[in-house]
Design a protein around this motif. Structure first.
Motif, PDB file in Angstrom:
ATOM      1  N   GLU A 187       0.835  -1.186   0.000  1.00  6.02           N
ATOM      2  CA  GLU A 187       0.000   0.000   0.000  1.00  6.02           C
ATOM      3  C   GLU A 187       0.878   1.248   0.000  1.00  6.02           C
ATOM      4  O   GLU A 187       2.023   1.223   0.472  1.00  6.02           O
ATOM      5  CB  GLU A 187      -0.934   0.012   1.204  1.00  6.02           C
ATOM      6  N   PHE A 188       0.330   2.333  -0.505  1.00  2.00           N
ATOM      7  CA  PHE A 188       1.079   3.582  -0.601  1.00  2.00           C
ATOM      8  C   PHE A 188       0.101   4.750  -0.577  1.00  2.00           C
ATOM      9  O   PHE A 188      -1.129   4.548  -0.682  1.00  2.00           O
ATOM     10  CB  PHE A 188       1.916   3.609  -1.885  1.00  2.00           C
ATOM     11  N   THR A 189       0.637   5.945  -0.459  1.00  2.00           N
ATOM     12  CA  THR A 189      -0.175   7.157  -0.412  1.00  2.00           C
ATOM     13  C   THR A 189      -0.051   7.898  -1.721  1.00  2.00           C
ATOM     14  O   THR A 189       1.065   8.203  -2.168  1.00  2.00           O
ATOM     15  CB  THR A 189       0.269   8.070   0.746  1.00  2.00           C
ATOM     16  N   VAL A 190      -1.186   8.176  -2.358  1.00  2.00           N
ATOM     17  CA  VAL A 190      -1.220   8.928  -3.603  1.00  2.00           C
ATOM     18  C   VAL A 190      -1.622  10.363  -3.278  1.00  2.00           C
ATOM     19  O   VAL A 190      -2.611  10.600  -2.576  1.00  2.00           O
ATOM     20  CB  VAL A 190      -2.202   8.316  -4.609  1.00  2.00           C
ATOM     21  N   ALA A 191      -0.852  11.336  -3.758  1.00  2.45           N
ATOM     22  CA  ALA A 191      -1.132  12.749  -3.496  1.00  2.45           C
ATOM     23  C   ALA A 191      -1.659  13.412  -4.760  1.00  2.45           C
ATOM     24  O   ALA A 191      -1.172  13.136  -5.865  1.00  2.45           O
ATOM     25  CB  ALA A 191       0.120  13.458  -3.002  1.00  2.45           C
ATOM     26  N   THR A 192      -2.622  14.297  -4.577  1.00  2.00           N
ATOM     27  CA  THR A 192      -3.191  15.061  -5.685  1.00  2.00           C
ATOM     28  C   THR A 192      -3.308  16.514  -5.279  1.00  2.00           C
ATOM     29  O   THR A 192      -3.758  16.827  -4.169  1.00  2.00           O
ATOM     30  CB  THR A 192      -4.584  14.519  -6.068  1.00  2.00           C
ATOM     31  N   LEU A 193      -2.872  17.432  -6.178  1.00  2.74           N
ATOM     32  CA  LEU A 193      -2.963  18.864  -5.925  1.00  2.74           C
ATOM     33  C   LEU A 193      -4.261  19.389  -6.517  1.00  2.74           C
ATOM     34  O   LEU A 193      -4.523  19.230  -7.720  1.00  2.74           O
ATOM     35  CB  LEU A 193      -1.773  19.598  -6.557  1.00  2.74           C
ATOM     36  N   THR A 194      -5.082  20.011  -5.669  1.00  2.00           N
ATOM     37  CA  THR A 194      -6.335  20.613  -6.133  1.00  2.00           C
ATOM     38  C   THR A 194      -6.378  22.068  -5.722  1.00  2.00           C
ATOM     39  O   THR A 194      -5.793  22.458  -4.706  1.00  2.00           O
ATOM     40  CB  THR A 194      -7.549  19.866  -5.555  1.00  2.00           C
ATOM     41  N   ARG A 195      -7.066  22.871  -6.507  1.00  2.00           N
ATOM     42  CA  ARG A 195      -7.194  24.295  -6.252  1.00  2.00           C
ATOM     43  C   ARG A 195      -8.476  24.561  -5.473  1.00  2.00           C
ATOM     44  O   ARG A 195      -9.581  24.261  -5.928  1.00  2.00           O
ATOM     45  CB  ARG A 195      -7.229  25.036  -7.589  1.00  2.00           C
ATOM     46  N   GLN A 196      -8.342  25.142  -4.288  1.00  2.00           N
ATOM     47  CA  GLN A 196      -9.490  25.461  -3.460  1.00  2.00           C
ATOM     48  C   GLN A 196      -9.312  26.851  -2.862  1.00  2.00           C
ATOM     49  O   GLN A 196      -8.334  27.103  -2.141  1.00  2.00           O
ATOM     50  CB  GLN A 196      -9.659  24.434  -2.328  1.00  2.00           C
ATOM     51  N   GLU A 197     -10.250  27.744  -3.202  1.00  2.00           N
ATOM     52  CA  GLU A 197     -10.266  29.100  -2.653  1.00  2.00           C
ATOM     53  C   GLU A 197      -8.905  29.779  -2.832  1.00  2.00           C
ATOM     54  O   GLU A 197      -8.261  30.230  -1.890  1.00  2.00           O
ATOM     55  CB  GLU A 197     -10.649  29.079  -1.173  1.00  2.00           C
ATOM     56  N   ASN A 198      -8.442  29.803  -4.099  1.00  2.00           N
ATOM     57  CA  ASN A 198      -7.205  30.498  -4.477  1.00  2.00           C
ATOM     58  C   ASN A 198      -5.965  29.956  -3.777  1.00  2.00           C
ATOM     59  O   ASN A 198      -4.973  30.681  -3.593  1.00  2.00           O
ATOM     60  CB  ASN A 198      -7.323  32.007  -4.207  1.00  2.00           C
ATOM     61  N   GLN A 199      -6.005  28.726  -3.372  1.00  2.00           N
ATOM     62  CA  GLN A 199      -4.808  28.103  -2.817  1.00  2.00           C
ATOM     63  C   GLN A 199      -4.798  26.619  -3.170  1.00  2.00           C
ATOM     64  O   GLN A 199      -5.843  26.025  -3.406  1.00  2.00           O
ATOM     65  CB  GLN A 199      -4.726  28.294  -1.299  1.00  2.00           C
ATOM     66  N   TRP A 200      -3.583  26.082  -3.220  1.00  3.68           N
ATOM     67  CA  TRP A 200      -3.423  24.684  -3.569  1.00  3.68           C
ATOM     68  C   TRP A 200      -3.486  23.826  -2.311  1.00  3.68           C
ATOM     69  O   TRP A 200      -2.866  24.142  -1.299  1.00  3.68           O
ATOM     70  CB  TRP A 200      -2.102  24.450  -4.287  1.00  3.68           C
ATOM     71  N   VAL A 201      -4.222  22.724  -2.419  1.00  5.42           N
ATOM     72  CA  VAL A 201      -4.397  21.811  -1.295  1.00  5.42           C
ATOM     73  C   VAL A 201      -3.936  20.432  -1.729  1.00  5.42           C
ATOM     74  O   VAL A 201      -4.267  19.963  -2.833  1.00  5.42           O
ATOM     75  CB  VAL A 201      -5.873  21.765  -0.836  1.00  5.42           C
ATOM     76  N   VAL A 202      -3.128  19.768  -0.882  1.00  7.27           N
ATOM     77  CA  VAL A 202      -2.655  18.408  -1.153  1.00  7.27           C
ATOM     78  C   VAL A 202      -3.659  17.426  -0.567  1.00  7.27           C
ATOM     79  O   VAL A 202      -3.864  17.378   0.655  1.00  7.27           O
ATOM     80  CB  VAL A 202      -1.255  18.175  -0.561  1.00  7.27           C
ATOM     81  N   GLN A 203      -4.310  16.653  -1.431  1.00  2.26           N
ATOM     82  CA  GLN A 203      -5.240  15.606  -0.988  1.00  2.26           C
ATOM     83  C   GLN A 203      -4.534  14.261  -1.085  1.00  2.26           C
ATOM     84  O   GLN A 203      -3.912  13.946  -2.103  1.00  2.26           O
ATOM     85  CB  GLN A 203      -6.497  15.613  -1.848  1.00  2.26           C
TER      86      GLN A 203
END
Length: 942
Positions: A662-678
């Motif tokens: 198992e591993f952790t997959v990271a995704t960058l999303t734009r929320q309220e003019n800032q980038w959030v790592v999900q």
């Protein structure tokens, strides 16, 4: 013509007319016509022997109308040709009788010297001569002479006026303060420093600071004694008897002694030189000119003394009157038992500090060494050195890399491509490595990389005349030539030399090949091309820009030219074999061609085959016995025995060998003019390759699939070499979860060699779990070959299509985690942003492979940044004609540049995109290039 000249000068305002001169109050300070005429006459007298004065006899009468008129014509004058620059032969000359001892037949039929036909002017050994000359200005003080007197006009006038005594008053003439004794200690590598010391001596002689400059050589004898020999001319004539060291003493203290040495000879270990320095420093200023930089002093006998700073209260203070500006400890010694001597190097800063102390200007200090002579000469003192004597090529190079400067290491790799000789080194220094200085050459010669070897050219035996029992010992010149040292100027061998053949230097066995393998191919070929061009020019051949043209067996060189090229070809073919590929093929052609003329080629050993085993079997054939045979003719049996080779099959990886992870997959999303790592959890299968105790290689299963390779036109900061986008079908394979680490590299580098030697610790940024870097494409391939041989699986570099397919992991964005990149997820040069991203931490070094704790959807880590990763493919400027089956896109030219992917810690974000691709020569091994491996067999079973 004089009149016309004067008119032109008057029009230009450089001189005045007679009328103007009469009315000008400062006419004495201007040039008149007579002054101009005098200047022209003087210029004529200083010109060539062919006088440009021409008599005007235009009327044909034979009589001059005005014999005082000088007519000047335009004469084309040419400067005399300059003498040819000093040169050094590529190999040391063979012993030969002096011209005085030769017969007329010997002189006319003298054989040409062997060696490379290169005459190279050495680069200036002292790069900053002007600053060095200026640094010695404090020594240019004048004092009153004790032997010469001149008239003191002021004192004489005062005596006449005051005492009415008409007698002259004399005073001591003003003269330079010091005499200089320039003493050079002979050593094994004196020939390296010849040009440096000659230039430094010229500075001393032309400085105007010394009344007289004398040069001496200090040589050791076989009995362990020291001889002081005068060098009265250049080249040195060591025909006089050894002189007494007391000859350098001046009772008035107006003599300066400079001893030039690297402080590593046996005379330093025994303390004999300390006694000489004590003698000289007791009566006047004495200093040591250390040829080595301060970082190497610990490897010399200066380490026996105590490093101190000294100053002087009076000009020209002897050693025992120098003030030591620090405490040496509780023990106090008599001055007769100690030696204090300043140490200077051939740099302007060091010489200036020392000169200020000698002249006692201000409160200046200079470095020195304080020696306890009782300790230096103590027979019970442990003089045994910790001598490292490596035998293997790897150990020799490892020791050299640990102690030598970067420039010396670069010089050694360049020397590995060509014959080892001083003229060739001068060529490398002049055209390829101008920052190399004699100290760097000394580092190479004094290392364990080189060994003295006898001349390859067979020489007839020669025997010296019998020496009388009481004859004087061999001089320094003879000893130098006995050891193979070249003469300083004309490289002619003294007729009294030892019968031993001149000694050349060459790389120790295996060192040259290992250095070539560690050097990028383009750097090696550059050295070969440069030397080939110089050889062609010296032989008056047509212009040659490549060594392949010089070595080509199809060339129509004459036998004399081929013989001149032969020494270069001998080394070049060794180098080409080490490079492999098409270079090795060229070497074989050259050797085959040379084999018809000479017998110097060493046969290349054929690869050994595995042990053969006997296999017995039976065969059957149908035989027709008669026209009425049955449909089933009888069988005839024969027995055979043949030799077979047993091959081991590759182990298969069964489904139950695969392990889920198992591993952790990271995704960058734009929320309220800032980038959030999900972050979210993912899973996949892998198999574990055990390399050693607590050392594994994790190989992740990459499923087969289809993807769109390349970047679309609208992708930000994309390049045309990433287009056109095209659909590629990729078969399943395994890929390393991380780039190869330094611990994994070190293990595989210790495995048996396949084609190349691997440096076990090449990386610039050290750390077992950091990615290995400074790895060339060739060394990465060697790693895969060794790993395949060890594991019995097929490991290789990924193809470019496999790499991008694995990096994207089903995504179509510029990065597998989204539209931009952040330093929370990758290691790159974060001073530039991508799109509307943000700047972050610029780490300026690699990070451990598991530093971020995130992966893409396949479970692969560090696909963006950290280190570039090699691919199998040859470089192509676009995807026009690229294969669509995921295979490597190769050409017939193995020397073309390769593809690298993924960006690195040094690169800006646009270079770290999934589609970004860059070209690089396969021999490059920078500190931002690594790789990861692919296992193509076995494949995942559905």
């Amino acid at each position: 013509m004089i009149a016309r000249l004067l008119d032109k000068l008057q029009q230009a305002g450089l001189i005045l007319s007679d009328e103007d001169l009469a009315s000008f109050t400062e006419a004495e300070s201007l040039l008149s016509a007579e002054d101009i005429a005098d200047a022209i006459w003087l210029a004529l007298q200083m010109g060539t022997d062919e006088s440009p004065v021409v008599d005007d006899d235009s009327d044909g009468s034979g009589q001059d109308e005005d014999t005082s008129t000088v007519i000047i014509e335009d004469v084309e004058t040419k400067l005399p040709p300059l003498p040819p620059p000093p040169s050094v032969p590529a190999y040391l000359p063979q012993s030969s009788p002096s011209t005085a001892d030769m017969t007329e037949e010997d002189i006319t039929e003298e054989e040409p010297e062997s060696g490379l036909p290169i005459q190279v002017q050495a680069a200036p050994a002292l790069q900053d001569k002007l600053s060095i000359a200026r640094s010695l200005r404090p020594l240019k003080r004048k004092v009153r002479s004790q032997t010469r007197q001149v008239l003191d006009e002021a004192a004489t006038v005062n005596r006449i006026a005051e005492e009415e005594i008409w007698l002259p008053v004399l005073k001591g003439a003003s003269e330079r303060w010091l005499n200089l004794e320039f003493v050079i200690e002979a050593s094994e590598f004196s020939f390296i420093w010849d040009a440096t010391l000659m230039e430094f001596r010229q500075i001393l002689e032309r400085q105007g600071a010394f009344r007289n400059v004398r040069t001496w050589w200090l040589e050791g004898t076989e009995q362990g004694k020291l001889n002081l020999v005068s060098q009265k001319s250049q080249p040195p004539e060591f025909t006089s008897r050894p002189r007494s060291p007391r000859e350098l003493i001046d009772p008035t203290g107006r003599r300066l002694v400079l001893l030039v040495s690297d402080c590593r000879s046996s005379a330093w270990k025994s303390g004999d030189i300390h006694n000489l320095l004590k003698l000289w420093s007791t009566h006047g200023a004495t200093a040591i000119v250390q040829l080595l930089p301060e970082r190497l002093w610990s490897q010399s006998e200066l380490d026996v003394g105590v490093s101190v700073q000294v100053s002087a209260l009076t000009p020209g203070a002897p050693g025992h009157k120098l003030k030591i500006n620090q405490r040496l400890g509780w023990r106090e010694l008599e001055s007769s038992d100690t030696l204090t001597v300043p140490i200077v190097t051939l740099t302007a800063k060091s010489l200036k500090q020392w000169a200020l102390v000698v002249a006692a200007v201000g409160r200046q200090r200079t470095p020195a060494r304080w020696f306890d002579l009782n300790w230096v000469q103590d027979e019970e003192r442990d003089r045994a050195e910790f001598v490292v004597d490596p035998q293997s090529p790897e150990a020799r190079i490892e020791l050299f890399e640990a102690t030598a400067s970067p420039i010396a290491q670069q010089l050694a790799t360049m020397m590995a491509a060509v014959p080892v000789s001083l003229s060739v080194v001068n060529l490398i220094q002049k055209l390829l490595l101008p920052e190399a200085k004699p100290i760097h050459l000394a580092e190479v010669y004094d290392s364990k990389l080189l060994e003295p070897v006898k001349n390859l050219t067979p020489q007839p035996p020669s025997f010296p005349p019998a020496r009388e029992e009481n004859s004087k010992p061999l001089s320094l010149q003879e000893r130098g030539l006995e050891r193979g040292f070249p003469d300083i100027v004309n490289s002619k061998v003294n007729p009294r030399k030892s019968p031993r053949e001149p000694i050349e230097y060459d790389f120790a066995p295996g060192v040259r090949e290992l250095l070539i393998q560690r050097t990028p191919i383009d750097e090696t070929t550059t050295v070969l091309d440069t030397l080939s061009e110089a050889i062609a020019k010296s032989l008056n051949l047509p212009p040659i820009k490549s060594f392949t043209a010089l070595l080509s067996p199809k060339s129509d060189w004459s036998q004399e030219t081929q013989a001149a090229i032969l020494p270069f070809a001998q080394i070049a073919t060794q180098v080409l074999h080490s490079l492999g590929g098409e270079f090795a093929s060229l070497a074989e052609l050259v050797e085959q061609d040379a084999q018809r003329r000479t017998d110097w080629i060493k046969p290349v050993s054929e690869p050994s085959l595995p042990d053969l085993k006997t296999l017995e079997f039976e065969t059957a054939r149908l035989v027709k016995t008669s026209d009425v045979d049955s449909y089933f003719p009888p069988l005839q049996v024969e027995q055979f025995s043949i030799a077979t080779i047993t091959l081991e099959s590759e182990p298969e990886t069964r489904e139950h060998d695969l392990q889920p992870f198992e591993f952790t997959v990271a995704t960058l999303t734009r929320q309220e003019n800032q980038w959030v790592v999900q972050r979210q959890q993912g899973s996949n299968n892998q198999f574990i390759e055990v390399l050693g105790e607590n050392l594994i290689l994790e190989m992740v299963a990459i499923p087969d699939g289809t993807f769109l390779m390349g970047s679309p036109q609208q992708e930000l900061k994309s390049s045309n070499n990433e287009r056109p986008q095209h659909e590629v079908v990729v078969s399943s394979f395994f890929m390393g979860k991380y780039p190869i680490t330094q611990a994994q590299w070190r293990f595989v580098a210790s495995l048996p060699k396949v084609n190349r030697i691997l440096n076990p610790n090449p990386s610039h940024f050290k750390g077992d779990n950091r990615p290995v870097e400074r790895v060339s494409w060739y060394n990465a391939v060697e790693f895969c070959q060794r790993l395949s041989q060890y594991t019995h699986r097929s490991y290789r570099l990924p193809t470019e299509a496999e790499w991008e397919y694995a990096c994207r992991a089903g995504t179509t964005t510029p990065f597998h985690f989204g539209e931009t990149i952040t330093t929370e997820l990758a290691n790159y040069h974060a001073t530039e942003i991508y799109g509307n991203g943000v700047k972050g931490e610029d780490r300026r070094e690699t990070t451990p492979v598991d530093h971020f704790g995130i992966a893409n959807a396949f479970g692969l880590c560090d696909m963006h940044g950290n280190v570039w990763e090699w691919c199998l493919d040859h470089w192509h400027g676009s995807y026009e004609g690229a294969p669509n089956d995921g295979s490597a896109w190769l050409t017939d030219d193995e020397s073309v540049r390769r593809v690298r992917r993924g960006g690195s810690w040094l690169n800006v974000p646009r270079n770290c995109r999934c589609a970004s691709r860059h070209l690089i020569f396969p021999g490059n091994d920078n500190n931002h290039i690594g790789f990861r491996v692919v296992c193509e067999i076995p494949r995942i079973r559905q």
